[in-house]
Design a protein around this motif. Structure first.
Motif, PDB file in Angstrom:
ATOM      1  N   ILE A 181       0.842  -1.201   0.000  1.00 50.42           N
ATOM      2  CA  ILE A 181       0.000   0.000   0.000  1.00 50.42           C
ATOM      3  C   ILE A 181       0.877   1.250   0.000  1.00 50.42           C
ATOM      4  CG2 ILE A 181      -1.679   1.332   1.340  1.00 50.42           C
ATOM      5  CD1 ILE A 181      -2.813  -1.341   2.330  1.00 50.42           C
ATOM      6  N   PHE A 182       1.929   1.229   0.813  1.00 46.28           N
ATOM      7  CA  PHE A 182       2.854   2.366   0.874  1.00 46.28           C
ATOM      8  C   PHE A 182       3.482   2.621  -0.498  1.00 46.28           C
ATOM      9  CE2 PHE A 182       7.047   4.244   1.447  1.00 46.28           C
ATOM     10  CZ  PHE A 182       6.803   5.280   2.323  1.00 46.28           C
ATOM     11  N   ASP A 183       3.960   1.567  -1.134  1.00 50.01           N
ATOM     12  CA  ASP A 183       4.591   1.707  -2.450  1.00 50.01           C
ATOM     13  C   ASP A 183       3.604   2.256  -3.475  1.00 50.01           C
ATOM     14  OD1 ASP A 183       6.853   0.720  -1.311  1.00 50.01           O
ATOM     15  OD2 ASP A 183       6.780  -1.246  -2.289  1.00 50.01           O
ATOM     16  N   ALA A 184       2.379   1.736  -3.458  1.00 45.28           N
ATOM     17  CA  ALA A 184       1.360   2.204  -4.416  1.00 45.28           C
ATOM     18  C   ALA A 184       1.033   3.670  -4.174  1.00 45.28           C
ATOM     19  CB  ALA A 184       0.096   1.354  -4.284  1.00 45.28           C
ATOM     20  N   TYR A 185       0.960   4.057  -2.918  1.00 42.50           N
ATOM     21  CA  TYR A 185       0.645   5.436  -2.535  1.00 42.50           C
ATOM     22  C   TYR A 185       1.707   6.399  -3.067  1.00 42.50           C
ATOM     23  CZ  TYR A 185      -0.496   9.322   0.677  1.00 42.50           C
ATOM     24  OH  TYR A 185      -0.830  10.547   1.215  1.00 42.50           O
ATOM     25  N   ILE A 186       2.970   6.131  -2.751  1.00 41.17           N
ATOM     26  CA  ILE A 186       4.044   7.046  -3.155  1.00 41.17           C
ATOM     27  C   ILE A 186       4.255   7.021  -4.672  1.00 41.17           C
ATOM     28  CG2 ILE A 186       6.484   7.623  -2.898  1.00 41.17           C
ATOM     29  CD1 ILE A 186       4.796   8.208  -0.432  1.00 41.17           C
ATOM     30  N   ASN A 187       4.174   5.849  -5.275  1.00 39.40           N
ATOM     31  CA  ASN A 187       4.321   5.760  -6.730  1.00 39.40           C
ATOM     32  C   ASN A 187       3.226   6.529  -7.465  1.00 39.40           C
ATOM     33  OD1 ASN A 187       6.695   4.226  -7.015  1.00 39.40           O
ATOM     34  ND2 ASN A 187       5.596   2.315  -6.609  1.00 39.40           N
TER      35      ASN A 187
END
Length: 273
Positions: free
Chosen positions: A133-139
């Motif tokens: 979720i963190f990766d998807a958010y920042i990306n």
């Protein structure tokens, strides 16, 4: 607008065919002109709106909130419980506005603040899914998740090593970040964000000084308004408290559902025997 076909006009002009004809022609011309002007105005407005849209959709600040949300959901299509999803979307919209502001510049203090907020919001969620979720958010914001995490870890370690609010100005890494923010403030290019403020507070936590005097020292060095910082930190703590209450309620509902499900299964087993 005057309607030349109304009865009292016909009665008045019954013996004046020539006048009536000329008047009707004149009124028709007026109507034609009005319609043409109205259509022209409408077309002009449409062109103006289209031009504004083209301006908004060009250059380095082209992404819309809808674009960012779509990227997030595309990168992480799994459903997220509403108690987490609602807060995540609020944060994403807010950070989108920061990200595409003309004065935005990535800062390790900003990333420290965001990571602190994200981790506390997602506390209690499935561990294996939090990173995705963190990766998807920042990306979705066209930034690097690795840079966010690495800088946050580095800054927290540096602040802990500094050992005090005064030490933050002596430590090479924390002092560099604070001085960069101060320089942008003096240039009139500093973009105030809640995540930067929370990042400052997080550094003070790691340094072991969260008293008002230490906070005043750090924010006055950067040049941030004390009233604004105090307000945003209070709001942030309020959100976390509400999140904690919502998670507790959700956990109670889950436990209740599990208990009811177990009772239904036990009842079915009893009937079967």
């Amino acid at each position: 607008r005057v309607d030349v076909t109304e009865p009292h006009f016909e009665e008045t002009w019954s013996h004046h065919d020539t006048c009536r004809t000329r008047t009707a022609m004149a009124m028709a011309q007026v109507r034609t002109t009005c319609v043409a002007r109205r259509n022209g105005w409408t077309q002009t407005n449409r062109n103006a709106r289209r031009n504004r849209t083209l301006v908004q959709a060009s250059g380095p600040y082209a992404a819309t909130v809808g674009d960012t949300k779509a990227k997030f959901y595309a990168a992480y299509p799994k459903p997220i419980p509403s108690v987490y999803n609602n807060v995540l979307l609020e944060l994403l919209v807010q950070q989108h506005l920061y990200r595409y502001h003309k004065n935005y510049e990535y800062s390790p203090v900003f990333s420290t603040g965001f990571c602190s907020v994200f981790d506390q919001v997602m506390e209690g969620y499935e561990t294996e899914e939090v990173k995705a979720i963190f990766d998807a958010y920042i990306n979705s914001l066209e930034e690097s998740p690795e840079q966010y995490r690495n800088d946050a870890t580095r800054m927290e370690a540096a602040a802990e090593s500094a050992g005090s609010a005064d030490g933050l100005f002596e430590n090479a890494e924390t002092s560099e970040a604070l001085n960069q923010a101060k320089a942008r403030m003096e240039q009139g290019k500093f973009l105030y964000t809640k995540f930067f403020t929370i990042g400052l507070f997080r550094l003070l936590e790691k340094a072991g000084n969260v008293d008002p005097a230490s906070l005043d020292k750090v924010i006055s060095h950067v040049g941030i308004s004390k009233e604004r910082v105090t307000s945003d930190l209070g709001l942030y703590k309020g959100i976390l408290n509400k999140m904690a209450m919502a998670k507790e309620l959700m956990q109670e509902l889950v436990e209740r559902e599990k208990k009811q499900q177990a009772e239904r299964e036990a009842e079915k087993a009893t009937k079967a025997t």
